[in-house]
Design an enzyme around this catalytic site. Structure first.
Site, PDB file in Angstrom:
ATOM      1  N   GLY A 261     -21.028  -6.583 -30.019  1.00  0.00           N
ATOM      2  CA  GLY A 261     -20.754  -5.836 -28.859  1.00  0.00           C
ATOM      3  C   GLY A 261     -21.930  -5.510 -28.225  1.00  0.00           C
ATOM      4  O   GLY A 261     -21.773  -5.703 -27.189  1.00  0.00           O
ATOM      5  N   GLY A 297     -22.918 -10.603 -32.254  1.00  0.00           N
ATOM      6  CA  GLY A 297     -22.997 -12.082 -32.312  1.00  0.00           C
ATOM      7  C   GLY A 297     -23.350 -12.000 -31.220  1.00  0.00           C
ATOM      8  O   GLY A 297     -25.030 -12.362 -31.497  1.00  0.00           O
ATOM      9  N   ARG A 298     -23.730 -11.672 -30.437  1.00  0.00           N
ATOM     10  CA  ARG A 298     -23.984 -12.555 -28.593  1.00  0.00           C
ATOM     11  C   ARG A 298     -25.973 -11.623 -28.711  1.00  0.00           C
ATOM     12  O   ARG A 298     -26.610 -13.386 -28.705  1.00  0.00           O
ATOM     13  CB  ARG A 298     -23.595 -11.913 -27.301  1.00  0.00           C
ATOM     14  CG  ARG A 298     -23.979 -12.154 -26.466  1.00  0.00           C
ATOM     15  CD  ARG A 298     -23.450 -10.822 -25.142  1.00  0.00           C
ATOM     16  NE  ARG A 298     -22.498 -10.594 -25.649  1.00  0.00           N
ATOM     17  CZ  ARG A 298     -21.595 -11.349 -24.769  1.00  0.00           C
ATOM     18  NH1 ARG A 298     -22.153 -12.246 -23.966  1.00  0.00           N
ATOM     19  NH2 ARG A 298     -20.439 -11.278 -24.579  1.00  0.00           N
ATOM     20  N   ARG A 336     -18.389 -19.902 -19.281  1.00  0.00           N
ATOM     21  CA  ARG A 336     -18.654 -18.356 -19.083  1.00  0.00           C
ATOM     22  C   ARG A 336     -18.999 -18.177 -17.286  1.00  0.00           C
ATOM     23  O   ARG A 336     -18.091 -16.926 -17.558  1.00  0.00           O
ATOM     24  CB  ARG A 336     -20.281 -18.020 -19.574  1.00  0.00           C
ATOM     25  CG  ARG A 336     -19.927 -17.721 -21.739  1.00  0.00           C
ATOM     26  CD  ARG A 336     -20.994 -17.212 -21.738  1.00  0.00           C
ATOM     27  NE  ARG A 336     -20.672 -15.660 -22.053  1.00  0.00           N
ATOM     28  CZ  ARG A 336     -20.889 -14.490 -21.133  1.00  0.00           C
ATOM     29  NH1 ARG A 336     -22.517 -15.476 -20.564  1.00  0.00           N
ATOM     30  NH2 ARG A 336     -20.880 -13.587 -20.751  1.00  0.00           N
ATOM     31  N   TYR A 340     -16.038 -15.902 -16.463  1.00  0.00           N
ATOM     32  CA  TYR A 340     -16.581 -14.637 -16.264  1.00  0.00           C
ATOM     33  C   TYR A 340     -17.456 -13.791 -15.033  1.00  0.00           C
ATOM     34  O   TYR A 340     -17.646 -13.157 -14.501  1.00  0.00           O
ATOM     35  CB  TYR A 340     -16.680 -13.800 -17.583  1.00  0.00           C
ATOM     36  CG  TYR A 340     -16.072 -13.946 -18.450  1.00  0.00           C
ATOM     37  CD1 TYR A 340     -14.269 -13.738 -19.804  1.00  0.00           C
ATOM     38  CD2 TYR A 340     -17.139 -15.152 -19.620  1.00  0.00           C
ATOM     39  CE1 TYR A 340     -14.810 -14.000 -21.002  1.00  0.00           C
ATOM     40  CE2 TYR A 340     -16.536 -15.502 -21.062  1.00  0.00           C
ATOM     41  CZ  TYR A 340     -15.222 -14.976 -21.450  1.00  0.00           C
ATOM     42  OH  TYR A 340     -14.884 -15.080 -22.338  1.00  0.00           O
ATOM     43  N   CYS A 368     -13.490 -31.886 -11.481  1.00  0.00           N
ATOM     44  CA  CYS A 368     -13.234 -31.544 -10.265  1.00  0.00           C
ATOM     45  C   CYS A 368     -12.332 -30.238  -9.646  1.00  0.00           C
ATOM     46  O   CYS A 368     -11.058 -29.605  -9.911  1.00  0.00           O
ATOM     47  CB  CYS A 368     -12.397 -32.728 -10.503  1.00  0.00           C
ATOM     48  SG  CYS A 368     -12.999 -34.068 -10.563  1.00  0.00           S
ATOM     49  N   GLU A 369     -13.066 -28.940 -10.172  1.00  0.00           N
ATOM     50  CA  GLU A 369     -12.388 -27.633  -9.529  1.00  0.00           C
ATOM     51  C   GLU A 369     -13.452 -26.799  -8.710  1.00  0.00           C
ATOM     52  O   GLU A 369     -14.278 -27.259  -9.702  1.00  0.00           O
ATOM     53  CB  GLU A 369     -12.224 -26.917 -11.200  1.00  0.00           C
ATOM     54  CG  GLU A 369     -11.565 -27.684 -12.312  1.00  0.00           C
ATOM     55  CD  GLU A 369     -10.337 -26.451 -13.315  1.00  0.00           C
ATOM     56  OE1 GLU A 369     -10.346 -25.924 -12.442  1.00  0.00           O
ATOM     57  OE2 GLU A 369     -10.015 -26.922 -13.828  1.00  0.00           O
TER      58      GLU A 369
HETATM   59  N1  LLP Z   1     -16.195  -8.191 -34.568  1.00  0.00           N
HETATM   60  C1  LLP Z   1     -15.015  -8.489 -33.378  1.00  0.00           C
HETATM   61  C2  LLP Z   1     -13.750  -7.972 -34.262  1.00  0.00           C
HETATM   62  C3  LLP Z   1     -15.208  -9.340 -31.731  1.00  0.00           C
HETATM   63  O1  LLP Z   1     -14.365  -9.348 -31.190  1.00  0.00           O
HETATM   64  C4  LLP Z   1     -16.116  -9.581 -31.280  1.00  0.00           C
HETATM   65  C5  LLP Z   1     -16.257 -10.070 -30.420  1.00  0.00           C
HETATM   66  C6  LLP Z   1     -17.684  -9.748 -32.390  1.00  0.00           C
HETATM   67  C7  LLP Z   1     -17.785  -8.706 -33.423  1.00  0.00           C
HETATM   68  C8  LLP Z   1     -18.838 -10.174 -32.198  1.00  0.00           C
HETATM   69  O2  LLP Z   1     -19.053  -9.380 -30.359  1.00  0.00           O
HETATM   70  P1  LLP Z   1     -20.052  -9.507 -29.930  1.00  0.00           P
HETATM   71  O3  LLP Z   1     -21.746  -8.866 -30.662  1.00  0.00           O
HETATM   72  O4  LLP Z   1     -21.045 -10.778 -29.554  1.00  0.00           O
HETATM   73  O5  LLP Z   1     -20.230  -8.728 -28.223  1.00  0.00           O
HETATM   74  N2  LLP Z   1     -16.474 -15.286 -24.947  1.00  0.00           N
HETATM   75  C9  LLP Z   1     -17.251 -14.077 -24.194  1.00  0.00           C
HETATM   76  C10 LLP Z   1     -16.921 -13.225 -25.707  1.00  0.00           C
HETATM   77  C11 LLP Z   1     -15.975 -12.235 -26.552  1.00  0.00           C
HETATM   78  C12 LLP Z   1     -16.112 -11.400 -28.056  1.00  0.00           C
HETATM   79  C13 LLP Z   1     -15.074 -11.696 -28.447  1.00  0.00           C
HETATM   80  N3  LLP Z   1     -14.913 -11.022 -29.265  1.00  0.00           N
HETATM   81  C14 LLP Z   1     -18.000 -13.533 -23.378  1.00  0.00           C
HETATM   82  O6  LLP Z   1     -18.247 -15.576 -23.462  1.00  0.00           O
HETATM   83  O7  LLP Z   1     -18.818 -13.207 -22.822  1.00  0.00           O
END
Ligand code: LLP
Length: 450
Positions: A261, A297-298, A336, A340, A368-369
């Site tokens: 997150g 992740g991000r 994205r 969003y 085409c959107e």
């Molecule tokens: N752990 C769980 C259980 C998760 O559901 C997620 C992300 C993460 C870890 C990793 O989260 P991060 O560190 O990346 O924030 N597609 C969206 C983001 C979806 C995140 C879903 N879950 C975007 O492009 O903003």
């Protein structure tokens, strides 16, 4: 998240570069990622092309590791594979000592394919199928994060038939609103994720009583693109109280998975701080003798990647209206902004273009959107047909969310590492789009008179 605050002036080219030490602009080479001029990659592979920087990934991985270590935490990092699941990215992060957090059988297979041991994989997700749970047990996954009473019963039955005992953590929904975009919030009671806080004690006891399961701890994940430490601290404090309650009831609790997150700075917002995150973990869970886990992740991969595109058309409008700059990349590549309203920085690859005075423009794709838009009313250097641009901070939730909508093949991918670069995925061949399609012979048109 990114675009949901009142917008001031757009950051200038210099401001975008100042926040991104892995990028630089040289008079001769133009925009560089690490030591590689991006024009060289665009010349060789064409556009659209994703590029990711291995050196940048390693540097971020080490910043996170140092923050956890310096806080005196016994913490493991399980990279959230969903953010960018390319095997090369998984290899780089596993070489940094990270395990994986996966949410599907496919991600589990990918992580294994990248050489990550089953024991270093955590399997999360709200709806794992029986087949996926069997696969996870068969691969010796280190921990399965269960999210419902139903899943606990199912997993116990499956483990029983396989004659195995699996370590499970209960993912608890702490009912915390971390703010941000509603489509990526996960920690509110109304979201589909996790076990209701009030049910956690009883379900932990149930899991402990069932054959085939060994409850080892709790997991929590409150959402994504979170910069401030307060929501993390609130969620972890609730989990800490639950750990104490479970132990008082005689249960063993060895581990807490603090989820992912941590946010990044797309525009001019603060980047989430690994030190502040580690501080929140330390303050709430640090004295409980737990093995702590994080699943970012991000934060690890978003800033390390970008998407190269070319201007195919500049469509002028009436006086006073900004032109539409039409790129050859689109929402099928980078979803994205459409999904969003996410804000992504945009830089020309050419230094002379980058230094020209900015003007207002809308930047769109050719799909085409009307939602196929990368930027509206953005102050940008004046772009012309044939100019190449980089869309920034797309290393996370970029290529992984691509589709072939409008029969657009998946873009090429390249990896930069210092001064070298290589292709890590060629552009998808157009024939791959229909290669696996079957046209039943009974719908073939009959020839007249046949
Ligand atoms: N752990 C769980 C259980 C998760 O559901 C997620 C992300 C993460 C870890 C990793 O989260 P991060 O560190 O990346 O924030 N597609 C969206 C983001 C979806 C995140 C879903 N879950 C975007 O492009 O903003």
């Amino acid at each position: 998240m990114d675009a949901y605050q009142p917008l001031g002036a757009d950051p200038t080219v210099a401001e975008l570069l100042a926040r991104r030490p892995h990028l630089s602009m040289r008079v001769a080479g133009g925009l560089l990622l690490e030591g590689v001029p991006l024009a060289a990659i665009a010349d060789a592979l064409g556009t659209p092309t994703w590029v990711i920087g291995a050196g940048t990934l390693r540097a971020r991985a080490r910043r996170l590791r140092a923050a956890l270590d310096d806080a005196g935490l016994d913490a493991a990092v399980h990279y959230a594979v969903k953010a960018n699941d390319h095997l090369a990215v998984l290899r780089i992060l596993s070489a940094e000592g990270f395990g994986a957090d996966v949410v599907s059988g496919g991600e589990l297979r990918r992580a294994r394919m990248a050489g990550i041991a089953g024991s270093r994989i955590v399997f999360s997700g709200v709806g794992k199928s029986a087949g996926e749970l069997r696969l996870a047990i068969g691969e010796g996954v280190g921990q399965i994060n269960v999210e419902s009473a139903e899943e606990i019963e199912l997993l116990s039955r499956i483990a029983g038939t396989m004659g195995r005992r699996v370590a499970v953590a209960l993912r608890v929904n702490p009912d915390i609103d971390a703010g941000g975009h509603t489509k990526i919030a996960t920690g509110r009671a109304s979201d589909k994720f996790g076990i209701a806080y009030g049910d956690a004690l009883a379900l932990y006891a149930r899991a402990a009583a069932l054959p085939g399961l060994e409850p080892v701890g709790l997991a929590v994940h409150i959402g994504s693109q979170i910069a401030a430490p307060t929501p993390f601290r609130q969620a972890f404090a609730r989990i800490a109280a639950l750990v104490v309650g479970l132990r008082e009831s005689g249960h063993a609790v060895r581990t807490v998975d603090c989820g992912g997150g941590l946010g990044v700075s797309y525009r001019d917002e603060d980047e989430g701080s690994p030190r502040a995150l580690a501080g929140a973990m330390r303050a709430t869970l640090g004295d409980l003798g737990l093995l702590l886990v994080v699943e970012p992740g991000r934060w690890l991969v978003a800033p390390a990647g970008l998407l190269l595109g070319s201007v195919v058309l500049v469509k002028r409008q009436g006086a006073g209206e900004p032109p539409f700059i039409v790129l050859d990349c689109a929402m099928n590549d980078l979803l994205r902004p459409s999904l969003y309203e996410a804000w992504h920085g945009l830089l020309p690859l050419s230094a002379s273009r980058a230094s020209a005075a900015p003007r207002g423009a809308h930047v769109v794709g050719p799909v085409c959107e009307s939602g196929d838009s990368f930027a509206r009313d953005r102050m940008l250097p004046p772009l012309q047909v044939g100019d190449r641009v980089a869309i920034l901070d797309t290393g996370a939730y970029g290529a992984v969310m691509s589709s072939t909508y409008n029969a657009r093949p998946l873009a090429a991918q390249a990896l930069v590492d210092g001064t070298r670069w290589t292709t890590i995925r060629p552009r998808q061949e157009i024939s791959a789009l229909w290669r696996d399609e079957i046209v039943p012979d009974w719908i073939m048109p009959r020839r007249v008179g046949a």
